[in-house]
Design a protein around this motif. Structure first.
Motif, PDB file in Angstrom:
ATOM      1  N   PRO A 308       0.821  -1.210   0.000  1.00  0.00           N
ATOM      2  CA  PRO A 308       0.000   0.000   0.000  1.00  0.00           C
ATOM      3  C   PRO A 308       0.862   1.270   0.000  1.00  0.00           C
ATOM      4  CG  PRO A 308      -0.799  -1.574   1.632  1.00  0.00           C
ATOM      5  CD  PRO A 308       0.507  -2.106   1.141  1.00  0.00           C
ATOM      6  N   THR A 309       0.415   2.285  -0.709  1.00  0.00           N
ATOM      7  CA  THR A 309       1.150   3.552  -0.784  1.00  0.00           C
ATOM      8  C   THR A 309       0.521   4.623   0.094  1.00  0.00           C
ATOM      9  OG1 THR A 309      -0.128   4.178  -2.757  1.00  0.00           O
ATOM     10  CG2 THR A 309       1.987   3.071  -3.107  1.00  0.00           C
ATOM     11  N   THR A 310      -0.417   4.240   0.928  1.00  0.00           N
ATOM     12  CA  THR A 310      -1.009   5.155   1.896  1.00  0.00           C
ATOM     13  C   THR A 310      -1.073   4.456   3.245  1.00  0.00           C
ATOM     14  OG1 THR A 310      -3.274   4.431   1.421  1.00  0.00           O
ATOM     15  CG2 THR A 310      -2.411   6.284   0.123  1.00  0.00           C
ATOM     16  N   GLY A 311      -1.200   5.244   4.315  1.00  0.00           N
ATOM     17  CA  GLY A 311      -1.300   4.655   5.639  1.00  0.00           C
ATOM     18  C   GLY A 311      -1.282   5.713   6.727  1.00  0.00           C
ATOM     19  N   ARG A 312      -1.133   5.239   7.951  1.00  0.00           N
ATOM     20  CA  ARG A 312      -1.118   6.125   9.111  1.00  0.00           C
ATOM     21  C   ARG A 312       0.014   5.736  10.050  1.00  0.00           C
ATOM     22  NH1 ARG A 312      -7.618   6.787  10.594  1.00  0.00           N
ATOM     23  NH2 ARG A 312      -8.187   7.833   8.629  1.00  0.00           N
ATOM     24  N   ILE A 313       0.540   6.719  10.753  1.00  0.00           N
ATOM     25  CA  ILE A 313       1.648   6.513  11.688  1.00  0.00           C
ATOM     26  C   ILE A 313       1.300   7.202  13.005  1.00  0.00           C
ATOM     27  CG2 ILE A 313       4.025   7.176  12.201  1.00  0.00           C
ATOM     28  CD1 ILE A 313       4.747   6.777   9.361  1.00  0.00           C
ATOM     29  N   VAL A 314       1.565   6.525  14.103  1.00  0.00           N
ATOM     30  CA  VAL A 314       1.394   7.111  15.434  1.00  0.00           C
ATOM     31  C   VAL A 314       2.696   7.810  15.823  1.00  0.00           C
ATOM     32  CG1 VAL A 314       0.947   6.666  17.873  1.00  0.00           C
ATOM     33  CG2 VAL A 314      -0.291   5.375  16.112  1.00  0.00           C
ATOM     34  N   ILE A 315       2.600   9.065  16.233  1.00  0.00           N
ATOM     35  CA  ILE A 315       3.748   9.854  16.687  1.00  0.00           C
ATOM     36  C   ILE A 315       3.502  10.210  18.151  1.00  0.00           C
ATOM     37  CG2 ILE A 315       5.158  11.904  16.263  1.00  0.00           C
ATOM     38  CD1 ILE A 315       3.831  12.049  13.477  1.00  0.00           C
ATOM     39  N   GLU A 316       4.432   9.846  19.025  1.00  0.00           N
ATOM     40  CA  GLU A 316       4.217  10.089  20.451  1.00  0.00           C
ATOM     41  C   GLU A 316       5.536  10.343  21.164  1.00  0.00           C
ATOM     42  OE1 GLU A 316       2.577   6.629  22.288  1.00  0.00           O
ATOM     43  OE2 GLU A 316       3.952   5.268  21.272  1.00  0.00           O
ATOM     44  N   SER A 317       5.442  11.054  22.280  1.00  0.00           N
ATOM     45  CA  SER A 317       6.630  11.296  23.109  1.00  0.00           C
ATOM     46  C   SER A 317       6.732  10.194  24.150  1.00  0.00           C
ATOM     47  CB  SER A 317       6.536  12.660  23.787  1.00  0.00           C
ATOM     48  OG  SER A 317       5.380  12.742  24.601  1.00  0.00           O
ATOM     49  N   ILE A 318       7.937   9.694  24.357  1.00  0.00           N
ATOM     50  CA  ILE A 318       8.139   8.611  25.318  1.00  0.00           C
ATOM     51  C   ILE A 318       7.845   9.071  26.739  1.00  0.00           C
ATOM     52  CG2 ILE A 318       9.887   7.082  26.315  1.00  0.00           C
ATOM     53  CD1 ILE A 318      11.151   6.869  23.604  1.00  0.00           C
ATOM     54  N   ASP A 319       8.202  10.320  27.058  1.00  0.00           N
ATOM     55  CA  ASP A 319       7.963  10.836  28.410  1.00  0.00           C
ATOM     56  C   ASP A 319       6.574  11.419  28.597  1.00  0.00           C
ATOM     57  OD1 ASP A 319       8.124  13.146  26.932  1.00  0.00           O
ATOM     58  OD2 ASP A 319       9.937  13.906  27.897  1.00  0.00           O
ATOM     59  N   LYS A 320       5.716  11.276  27.583  1.00  0.00           N
ATOM     60  CA  LYS A 320       4.312  11.728  27.636  1.00  0.00           C
ATOM     61  C   LYS A 320       4.166  13.252  27.728  1.00  0.00           C
ATOM     62  CE  LYS A 320       3.147   7.426  27.534  1.00  0.00           C
ATOM     63  NZ  LYS A 320       2.700   6.831  26.248  1.00  0.00           N
ATOM     64  N   GLN A 321       5.211  13.994  27.432  1.00  0.00           N
ATOM     65  CA  GLN A 321       5.127  15.450  27.433  1.00  0.00           C
ATOM     66  C   GLN A 321       4.596  15.946  26.088  1.00  0.00           C
ATOM     67  OE1 GLN A 321       5.719  17.459  30.159  1.00  0.00           O
ATOM     68  NE2 GLN A 321       5.855  15.447  31.157  1.00  0.00           N
ATOM     69  N   PRO A 322       3.740  16.993  26.096  1.00  0.00           N
ATOM     70  CA  PRO A 322       3.205  17.508  24.829  1.00  0.00           C
ATOM     71  C   PRO A 322       4.306  18.148  23.980  1.00  0.00           C
ATOM     72  CG  PRO A 322       2.561  18.915  26.659  1.00  0.00           C
ATOM     73  CD  PRO A 322       3.197  17.706  27.271  1.00  0.00           C
ATOM     74  N   PHE A 323       4.137  18.082  22.683  1.00  0.00           N
ATOM     75  CA  PHE A 323       5.096  18.660  21.739  1.00  0.00           C
ATOM     76  C   PHE A 323       4.340  19.024  20.463  1.00  0.00           C
ATOM     77  CE2 PHE A 323       4.794  14.233  20.728  1.00  0.00           C
ATOM     78  CZ  PHE A 323       4.956  14.140  19.349  1.00  0.00           C
ATOM     79  N   THR A 324       5.033  19.701  19.566  1.00  0.00           N
ATOM     80  CA  THR A 324       4.437  20.136  18.300  1.00  0.00           C
ATOM     81  C   THR A 324       5.168  19.499  17.135  1.00  0.00           C
ATOM     82  OG1 THR A 324       3.770  22.268  19.244  1.00  0.00           O
ATOM     83  CG2 THR A 324       3.927  22.136  16.840  1.00  0.00           C
ATOM     84  N   VAL A 325       4.408  18.961  16.207  1.00  0.00           N
ATOM     85  CA  VAL A 325       4.971  18.479  14.948  1.00  0.00           C
ATOM     86  C   VAL A 325       4.980  19.670  13.991  1.00  0.00           C
ATOM     87  CG1 VAL A 325       4.761  16.841  13.052  1.00  0.00           C
ATOM     88  CG2 VAL A 325       4.092  16.160  15.359  1.00  0.00           C
ATOM     89  N   CYS A 326       6.169  20.226  13.761  1.00  0.00           N
ATOM     90  CA  CYS A 326       6.270  21.461  12.974  1.00  0.00           C
ATOM     91  C   CYS A 326       6.082  21.199  11.486  1.00  0.00           C
ATOM     92  CB  CYS A 326       7.626  22.122  13.201  1.00  0.00           C
ATOM     93  SG  CYS A 326       8.054  22.358  14.940  1.00  0.00           S
ATOM     94  N   ALA A 327       6.764  20.201  10.976  1.00  0.00           N
ATOM     95  CA  ALA A 327       6.715  19.893   9.537  1.00  0.00           C
ATOM     96  C   ALA A 327       7.228  18.487   9.335  1.00  0.00           C
ATOM     97  CB  ALA A 327       7.549  20.891   8.745  1.00  0.00           C
ATOM     98  N   ILE A 328       6.915  17.933   8.174  1.00  0.00           N
ATOM     99  CA  ILE A 328       7.453  16.636   7.807  1.00  0.00           C
ATOM    100  C   ILE A 328       7.782  16.678   6.316  1.00  0.00           C
ATOM    101  CG2 ILE A 328       5.160  15.640   7.450  1.00  0.00           C
ATOM    102  CD1 ILE A 328       6.413  12.966   8.522  1.00  0.00           C
TER     103      ILE A 328
END
Length: 502
Positions: A308-328
């Protein structure tokens, strides 16, 4: 019976095979195929399990290898009787009954005849096993049923199941009930218990070594000696405990150090421990997970042909602290259920990706780079498994393919080491060259240590280089061979913190 119990196959005589139905019989053929492909198990006493799945298998906790029925019946006399009664009466009868109930006409007549022939062959083979069990196995059974005085004293006149991690030590520790090989060693595992039974190093950052300790506890009734200890992977180093003795009820420690790989993902290895007088090794399992402070799961995109050429990915912090995904990939991320203009930062996101949308044709890099606002994890690389990202070896083999300098201020240099193998005795590394206009890659030194050449390199960016930077480069040897690699990272204006977005 434990799942780890080994299997022994009937190797003497004919195999109990059910011929496949012929094509052209419609619904009945499909039903038969479905029936034969499903494993069907029956449990009988003394730890014996009969399986009907095309061929008949027997599973016995004390058998460690695929063994002829003659040896099986000699060592375990109860097997022959169970095979006679159970296999012929239950398995063959049940299969023939299914045939009678599902197939009619000429095909059904043919299959019923085959079932009768299979039943006859089964009886011939297993009756021979019964006779051999009575002649050769009776004495062994009597010996096993009546332990000696020393055995009763050592075990406290009671039996126990082997503890987790003990590798089924109880049968071997009784002092003579297990089978012995021609060289006199016990054909089974030693009475050793591992504490803990598994070395779990947890979550580690890339290229970091961590040490763990396991105790080898002697649960038998005699002193044991370690012959050798062997790790399965070069990532693991161990203390040499060869020749050390373990007293009855005592223990020794084995220290193991496991180095994490450079690429994020899960890694496992094992250490094999061989004890004097026993033919089976004790496997000690090791595992770890390599991750940056921000983890992605799965850790790579599998977009090779046919996937498949589409899908989903889980992005998470190990220490459970909030963060921002700026760009990919230098673009705004497609985060499901999150609006950066309205919602507060989270510690977990769900990213929607599309290979055709997110990657320009022919421009997919080996790693997809994601930018975050975390100071300890400004860049997260996601491996892209695609035909265009494969690195073809040219004689010299790098030990690692992931080389990143993370985030650097504009104009900053970066030194790193590239390890190469398969270097000739008189071969030298003579040059390095960059294929990018954004930065140069300079050769600092090359030192051969054993079979590995440590090549020190330096990345020197152009003064105006900013943003995500991918720098392919090539290392050349004196014989004309080369190794193609890449180093990447992000250059930001001096003094910038947080998101840059380029």
């Amino acid at each position: 019976m434990e799942e780890a119990a080994s299997r022994a196959r009937f190797l003497d005589g004919p195999q109990f095979m059910i011929p496949p139905p012929q094509e052209g019989n419609g619904q009945a053929v499909r039903m038969l195929r479905s029936h034969y492909r499903r494993p069907r198990r029956r449990r009988v006493r003394n730890g014996l399990v009969i399986e009907a799945y095309g061929t008949l298998l027997i599973k016995e906790p004390r058998m460690s290898e695929r063994t002829p029925i003659s040896l099986l019946s000699r060592e375990f006399p109860h097997v022959g009787g169970h095979v006679c009664g159970h296999v012929c009466g239950r398995v063959c009868g049940r299969v023939c009954g299914q045939v009678r109930g599902q197939v009619r006409g000429h095909v059904g007549t043919w299959l019923r005849a085959v079932c009768g022939l299979v039943s006859l062959m089964a009886m011939v083979v297993v009756v021979g096993a019964c006779d051999q069990s009575a002649g050769n196995g009776g004495a062994a059974a009597a010996n096993r049923a009546s332990p000696t005085a020393d055995e009763a004293k050592a075990t406290g006149a009671k039996s126990a199941e082997p503890a987790v991690g003990a590798q089924a030590a109880a049968p071997a520790s009784a002092g003579g009930s297990s089978a012995t090989s021609e060289d006199g060693s016990v054909d089974g595992p030693p009475p050793i218990e591992l504490d803990p039974p598994l070395l779990d190093f947890g979550i580690l950052p890339p290229s970091v070594a961590k040490e763990g300790t396991v105790r080898l506890v002697n649960k038998g009734n005699k002193e044991l000696e370690v012959l050798t200890v062997q790790p399965s992977c070069k990532c693991t180093t161990i203390d040499d405990i060869s020749g050390k003795k373990i007293p009855v009820g005592g223990s020794i420690e084995l220290r193991a150090t496991m180095k994490s790989q450079s690429a994020p993902g899960k890694k496992s290895a094992d250490i094999k421990i061989l004890i004097d007088g026993y033919s089976q090794v004790i496997p000690l399992q090791l595992k770890q997970e390599v991750s940056l402070p921000v983890r992605v799961s799965p850790s790579y995109l599998n977009v090779v042909k046919g996937q498949p050429t589409t899908g989903r990915i889980v992005i998470e912090s190990i220490d459970k602290q909030p963060f921002t995904v700026c760009a990919i990939g230098g673009k705004k991320p497609n985060l499901i259920g999150f609006d950066s203009a309205k919602d507060a930062p989270r510690n977990q996101y769900l990213l929607d990706w599309d290979f055709d949308r997110d990657f320009a044709p022919g421009e997919a890099k080996r790693y997809w780079l994601m930018e975050t606002d975390r100071a300890d994890c400004p860049l997260v690389d996601i491996f892209v498994r695609h035909e265009s990202t494969v690195v073809l070896p040219r004689g010299i083999s790098p030990t690692e393919y992931r080389h990143t300098f993370g985030r650097l201020e504009q104009g900053g240099t970066y030194d790193f080491v590239l390890d190469l193998t398969k270097i000739g005795a008189d071969e030298k590394i003579v040059a390095a060259a960059s294929a990018s206009s954004a930065a140069k890659v300079e050769l600092i030194s090359a030192v051969l240590e054993g079979e590995v050449m440590h090549v020190a390199l330096r990345v020197v960016p152009n003064p105006d280089t900013l943003g995500l930077t991918w720098i392919p480069f090539t290392v050349y040897s004196s014989t004309g061979r080369q190794a193609d690699q890449a180093v990447w990272g992000q250059y930001v204006p001096k003094g910038l913190t947080g998101c840059y977005g380029r």
